[in-house]
Design a protein around this motif. Structure first.
Motif, PDB file in Angstrom:
ATOM      1  N   UNK A   9       0.916  -1.179   0.059  1.00 23.03           N
ATOM      2  CA  UNK A   9      -0.020   0.001   0.006  1.00 23.03           C
ATOM      3  C   UNK A   9       1.053   1.177  -0.017  1.00 23.03           C
ATOM      4  N   UNK A  10       1.981   1.324   0.732  1.00 26.01           N
ATOM      5  CA  UNK A  10       2.740   2.337   0.777  1.00 26.01           C
ATOM      6  C   UNK A  10       3.383   2.755  -0.419  1.00 26.01           C
ATOM      7  N   UNK A  11       4.116   1.480  -1.107  1.00 24.79           N
ATOM      8  CA  UNK A  11       4.681   1.749  -2.304  1.00 24.79           C
ATOM      9  C   UNK A  11       3.634   2.064  -3.380  1.00 24.79           C
ATOM     10  N   UNK A  12       2.401   1.856  -3.351  1.00 24.70           N
ATOM     11  CA  UNK A  12       1.351   2.303  -4.325  1.00 24.70           C
ATOM     12  C   UNK A  12       1.087   3.818  -4.021  1.00 24.70           C
ATOM     13  N   UNK A  13       0.922   4.152  -2.817  1.00 26.04           N
ATOM     14  CA  UNK A  13       1.101   5.749  -2.553  1.00 26.04           C
ATOM     15  C   UNK A  13       2.153   6.308  -3.115  1.00 26.04           C
ATOM     16  N   UNK A  14       3.326   5.712  -2.779  1.00 31.85           N
ATOM     17  CA  UNK A  14       4.507   6.510  -3.298  1.00 31.85           C
ATOM     18  C   UNK A  14       4.568   6.573  -4.745  1.00 31.85           C
ATOM     19  N   UNK A  15       3.938   5.686  -5.552  1.00 31.96           N
ATOM     20  CA  UNK A  15       3.538   5.784  -6.949  1.00 31.96           C
ATOM     21  C   UNK A  15       2.855   6.885  -7.489  1.00 31.96           C
ATOM     22  N   UNK A  16       1.869   7.068  -6.622  1.00 24.26           N
ATOM     23  CA  UNK A  16       0.647   7.940  -6.868  1.00 24.26           C
ATOM     24  C   UNK A  16       1.400   9.287  -6.604  1.00 24.26           C
ATOM     25  N   UNK A  17       2.081   9.437  -5.664  1.00 20.46           N
ATOM     26  CA  UNK A  17       2.708  10.895  -5.256  1.00 20.46           C
ATOM     27  C   UNK A  17       3.606  11.306  -6.142  1.00 20.46           C
ATOM     28  N   UNK A  37       2.632  21.268  -4.966  1.00 30.74           N
ATOM     29  CA  UNK A  37       2.348  19.884  -4.863  1.00 30.74           C
ATOM     30  C   UNK A  37       1.213  19.759  -4.189  1.00 30.74           C
ATOM     31  N   UNK A  38       0.570  20.853  -3.446  1.00 31.15           N
ATOM     32  CA  UNK A  38      -0.838  20.326  -2.677  1.00 31.15           C
ATOM     33  C   UNK A  38      -1.854  20.973  -3.167  1.00 31.15           C
ATOM     34  N   UNK A  39      -1.725  22.436  -3.679  1.00 27.79           N
ATOM     35  CA  UNK A  39      -2.926  23.305  -4.049  1.00 27.79           C
ATOM     36  C   UNK A  39      -2.890  23.128  -5.855  1.00 27.79           C
ATOM     37  N   UNK A  40      -3.941  23.670  -6.342  1.00 26.96           N
ATOM     38  CA  UNK A  40      -4.275  23.846  -7.700  1.00 26.96           C
ATOM     39  C   UNK A  40      -4.407  25.267  -8.160  1.00 26.96           C
ATOM     40  N   UNK A  41      -4.330  26.027  -7.465  1.00 25.19           N
ATOM     41  CA  UNK A  41      -4.499  27.525  -7.575  1.00 25.19           C
ATOM     42  C   UNK A  41      -3.275  28.400  -8.409  1.00 25.19           C
ATOM     43  N   UNK A  42      -2.293  27.676  -8.564  1.00 24.99           N
ATOM     44  CA  UNK A  42      -0.941  28.202  -9.168  1.00 24.99           C
ATOM     45  C   UNK A  42      -1.014  28.020 -10.596  1.00 24.99           C
ATOM     46  N   UNK A  43      -1.987  26.789 -11.213  1.00 25.36           N
ATOM     47  CA  UNK A  43      -1.921  26.445 -12.449  1.00 25.36           C
ATOM     48  C   UNK A  43      -3.274  27.145 -13.426  1.00 25.36           C
ATOM     49  N   UNK A  44      -3.222  27.372 -14.536  1.00 23.12           N
ATOM     50  CA  UNK A  44      -4.257  27.992 -15.187  1.00 23.12           C
ATOM     51  C   UNK A  44      -5.361  26.912 -15.453  1.00 23.12           C
ATOM     52  N   UNK A  83      -7.395   4.035   2.369  1.00 23.78           N
ATOM     53  CA  UNK A  83      -7.365   5.047   3.609  1.00 23.78           C
ATOM     54  C   UNK A  83      -6.184   6.018   3.391  1.00 23.78           C
ATOM     55  N   UNK A  84      -5.100   5.648   2.769  1.00 27.71           N
ATOM     56  CA  UNK A  84      -3.935   6.395   2.565  1.00 27.71           C
ATOM     57  C   UNK A  84      -4.387   7.352   1.474  1.00 27.71           C
ATOM     58  N   UNK A  85      -4.959   6.967   0.298  1.00 30.27           N
ATOM     59  CA  UNK A  85      -5.245   7.907  -0.483  1.00 30.27           C
ATOM     60  C   UNK A  85      -6.209   9.119  -0.267  1.00 30.27           C
ATOM     61  N   UNK A  86      -7.090   8.544   0.810  1.00 28.51           N
ATOM     62  CA  UNK A  86      -8.408   9.508   0.999  1.00 28.51           C
ATOM     63  C   UNK A  86      -7.507  10.525   1.981  1.00 28.51           C
ATOM     64  N   UNK A  87      -6.624  10.045   2.958  1.00 25.46           N
ATOM     65  CA  UNK A  87      -5.793  10.701   3.713  1.00 25.46           C
ATOM     66  C   UNK A  87      -5.084  11.968   2.707  1.00 25.46           C
ATOM     67  N   UNK A  88      -4.526  11.596   1.832  1.00 21.37           N
ATOM     68  CA  UNK A  88      -3.680  12.573   1.103  1.00 21.37           C
ATOM     69  C   UNK A  88      -4.576  13.447   0.257  1.00 21.37           C
ATOM     70  N   UNK A  89      -5.652  13.104  -0.159  1.00 16.74           N
ATOM     71  CA  UNK A  89      -6.540  13.878  -0.905  1.00 16.74           C
ATOM     72  C   UNK A  89      -7.131  14.774  -0.075  1.00 16.74           C
ATOM     73  N   UNK A  90      -7.624  14.399   1.344  1.00 15.26           N
ATOM     74  CA  UNK A  90      -8.298  15.071   2.139  1.00 15.26           C
ATOM     75  C   UNK A  90      -7.203  16.454   2.775  1.00 15.26           C
ATOM     76  N   UNK A  94      -8.023  20.152   2.675  1.00 14.88           N
ATOM     77  CA  UNK A  94      -7.923  21.075   3.868  1.00 14.88           C
ATOM     78  C   UNK A  94      -6.825  22.010   3.498  1.00 14.88           C
ATOM     79  N   UNK A  95      -5.863  21.765   2.862  1.00 17.87           N
ATOM     80  CA  UNK A  95      -4.945  22.872   2.449  1.00 17.87           C
ATOM     81  C   UNK A  95      -5.576  24.092   1.590  1.00 17.87           C
ATOM     82  N   UNK A  96      -6.536  23.708   0.627  1.00 19.31           N
ATOM     83  CA  UNK A  96      -7.024  24.530  -0.305  1.00 19.31           C
ATOM     84  C   UNK A  96      -8.453  25.446   0.388  1.00 19.31           C
TER      85      UNK A  96
END
Length: 143
Positions: A9-17, A37-44, A83-90, A94-96
């Motif tokens: 699971x961790x290797x899969x999350x690292x691949x996603x990241x 890395x976290x937000x989307x506001x910097x991109x067109x 659970x790990x992917x939900x934690x990253x996306x959440x 939260x950052x946004x």
């Protein structure tokens, strides 16, 4: 076995990241913007949509690797990966909050869950898993 499940699971999350970061780096170099890395506001606008959609592909690849890394107990693997992917996306959501629109991080969360489900369905489609991998109740578990 649990160590393999968690490691897969961790290797899969690292691949996603890693794939998400590579895509963000490519987009920031192409569009001439900052790398975020976290937000989307910097991109067109167009690249925000593309980045949100590509989370489906990156999550599919990470989840598929996690499922193929461990040959059994796929339900535990996909649960821990989910659970790990939900934690990253959440954490992206939260950052946004208060900084930018939440539509892109929320859509990334939805696409990530869809990518995880598609990897599960793709691997478990009829005839994909070998019959010898499935254990019968009277066989002993190999270590």
């Amino acid at each position: 076995m649990m160590k393999q499940i968690f490691l897969g699971s961790l290797i899969g999350i690292l691949i996603v990241f890693a794939l998400d970061t590579f895509l963000r780096l490519f987009i920031s170099l192409t569009a001439g913007t900052e790398l975020s890395v976290m937000g989307y506001g910097a991109y067109p606008f167009f690249w925000k949509i593309v980045l949100s959609l590509l989370t489906l592909v990156t999550t599919f690849l990470g989840a598929y690797f996690s499922l193929t890394y461990v040959k059994r107990k796929h339900a535990f693997v996909i649960t821990s990966f989910g659970l790990l992917i939900v934690a990253i996306r959440y954490s992206q959501i939260h950052f946004s909050i208060g900084i930018e629109s939440l539509i892109y991080p929320i859509s990334a969360l939805i696409f990530s869950l869809l990518g995880t489900w598609l990897a599960w369905k793709w691997l478990h489609r009829k005839g994909k898993i070998d019959k010898e991998v499935k254990r019968h109740h009277h066989q002993t578990e190999e270590v």
